[in-house]
Motif scaffolding. Structure first.
Motif, PDB file in Angstrom:
ATOM      1  N   THR A  30      -3.354   1.774  -5.727  1.00 42.65           N
ATOM      2  CA  THR A  30      -3.814   3.125  -5.415  1.00 42.65           C
ATOM      3  C   THR A  30      -4.722   3.616  -6.529  1.00 42.65           C
ATOM      4  O   THR A  30      -4.549   3.227  -7.692  1.00 42.65           O
ATOM      5  N   THR A  32     -11.529   4.388  -0.022  1.00 42.37           N
ATOM      6  CA  THR A  32     -10.269   4.118   0.663  1.00 42.37           C
ATOM      7  C   THR A  32     -10.395   4.395   2.159  1.00 42.37           C
ATOM      8  O   THR A  32     -11.252   5.162   2.593  1.00 42.37           O
ATOM      9  N   PHE A  57      -7.374   0.145   0.040  1.00 40.88           N
ATOM     10  CA  PHE A  57      -8.728   0.011  -0.496  1.00 40.88           C
ATOM     11  C   PHE A  57      -9.660  -0.469   0.610  1.00 40.88           C
ATOM     12  O   PHE A  57      -9.384  -1.474   1.281  1.00 40.88           O
ATOM     13  N   TRP A  83       0.822  -1.207   0.000  1.00 37.19           N
ATOM     14  CA  TRP A  83       0.000   0.000   0.000  1.00 37.19           C
ATOM     15  C   TRP A  83       0.859   1.261   0.000  1.00 37.19           C
ATOM     16  O   TRP A  83       1.970   1.262   0.535  1.00 37.19           O
TER      17      TRP A  83
END
Length: 274
Positions: A131, A212, A234, A106
């Protein structure tokens, strides 16, 4: 002595904020036409024209000699005099946040406070496919609505928190009054300080609202609060509890590693003249 009415005060604030928005739009793009400036800041063309003329008069922007485009002048550099850019924080943190992203996939960001917002100073969003959009330096998120802002606010001094809440009292930016009350009463601050992190599920302020979630921890150097280290994931990929279980400790270790590097490489004091 005449006193300024509320409507006059609001008009003054609006004029300043519009002028700043125009200057920022021109500065980001190097040069823009009046039409493009108007579109970039969402203002009517006549209003944009008046603001541009004013900025030209004070010398902050100028029209290009051969084109109907406006560009910033060297005078804009005077606006940053006295500003600490956190370059050392960014350069020290870079290798650590890259390593963390390679470990957890991430994107991770170094974020510092600017007014009532948190601004991204560096991010690893460009080195991962996990992303929705790139968090480039300069990207801003609201203070009390974001994980990075909440963890910063909770670990800030009482004086800094009081000043920020005073600003919210005059301009809530549409923030839920319950959120402001929670932070003013200190309940949220105590919980975040005790936990050592802040988390926000399905953030509403992002470029992809509700898609998100984020977790953030504070960044310190010798006990001085510098900003926050935040990661975004996410929302559908994991529940917040699962994300905290998997991601919080690596995030904390990275923040501590950055702190250790900052403290090992303190800038040397300038030699004093005899």
């Amino acid at each position: 002595m005449s006193t300024e009415t509320q409507s006059e005060k609001s008009a003054s604030i609006r004029a300043i904020s519009r002028s700043v928005a125009v200057l920022q739009a021109i500065n980001r793009s190097s040069s823009l036409t009046l039409t493009h400036i108007s579109e970039a800041v969402g203002l009517p063309y006549p209003t944009t024209t008046r603001i541009v003329r004013t900025l030209v008069e004070v010398g902050l922007i100028e029209q290009e000699p051969s084109r109907k485009r406006y560009r910033p002048t060297a005078l804009v550099q005077t606006l940053s005099c006295g500003f600490q850019n956190h370059d050392r924080l960014v350069s020290t943190a870079r290798a650590h946040i890259v390593e963390l992203t390679r470990l957890i996939d991430w994107p991770v960001s170094v974020v510092t406070r600017v007014g009532k917002h948190m601004m991204v100073r560096d991010s690893t969003s460009t080195i991962t496919s996990l992303t929705f959009n790139n968090y480039y330096p300069g990207w801003q998120v609201p203070l009390l609505s974001s994980a990075s802002g909440r963890v910063y606010f909770a670990h800030a001094s009482a004086q800094e928190r009081a000043e920020l809440l005073k600003q919210y009292a005059t301009d809530s930016q549409g923030l839920d009054s319950l959120i402001i009350k929670e932070f003013r009463d200190g309940d949220a601050v105590a919980k975040i300080v005790e936990a050592g992190y802040a988390a926000v599920a399905r953030t509403a302020y992002s470029a992809n609202p509700g898609r998100t979630s984020s977790i953030a921890v504070p960044l310190f150097e010798n006990g001085v609060l510098l900003g926050s280290l935040a990661l975004v994931f996410f929302a559908q990929a994991a529940s917040m509890s699962k994300a905290i279980e998997r991601l919080l400790e690596p995030l904390r270790r990275t923040a501590l590693a950055i702190q250790a590097d900052l403290e090992r490489n303190l800038p040397q004091p300038e030699p004093q003249d005899e």
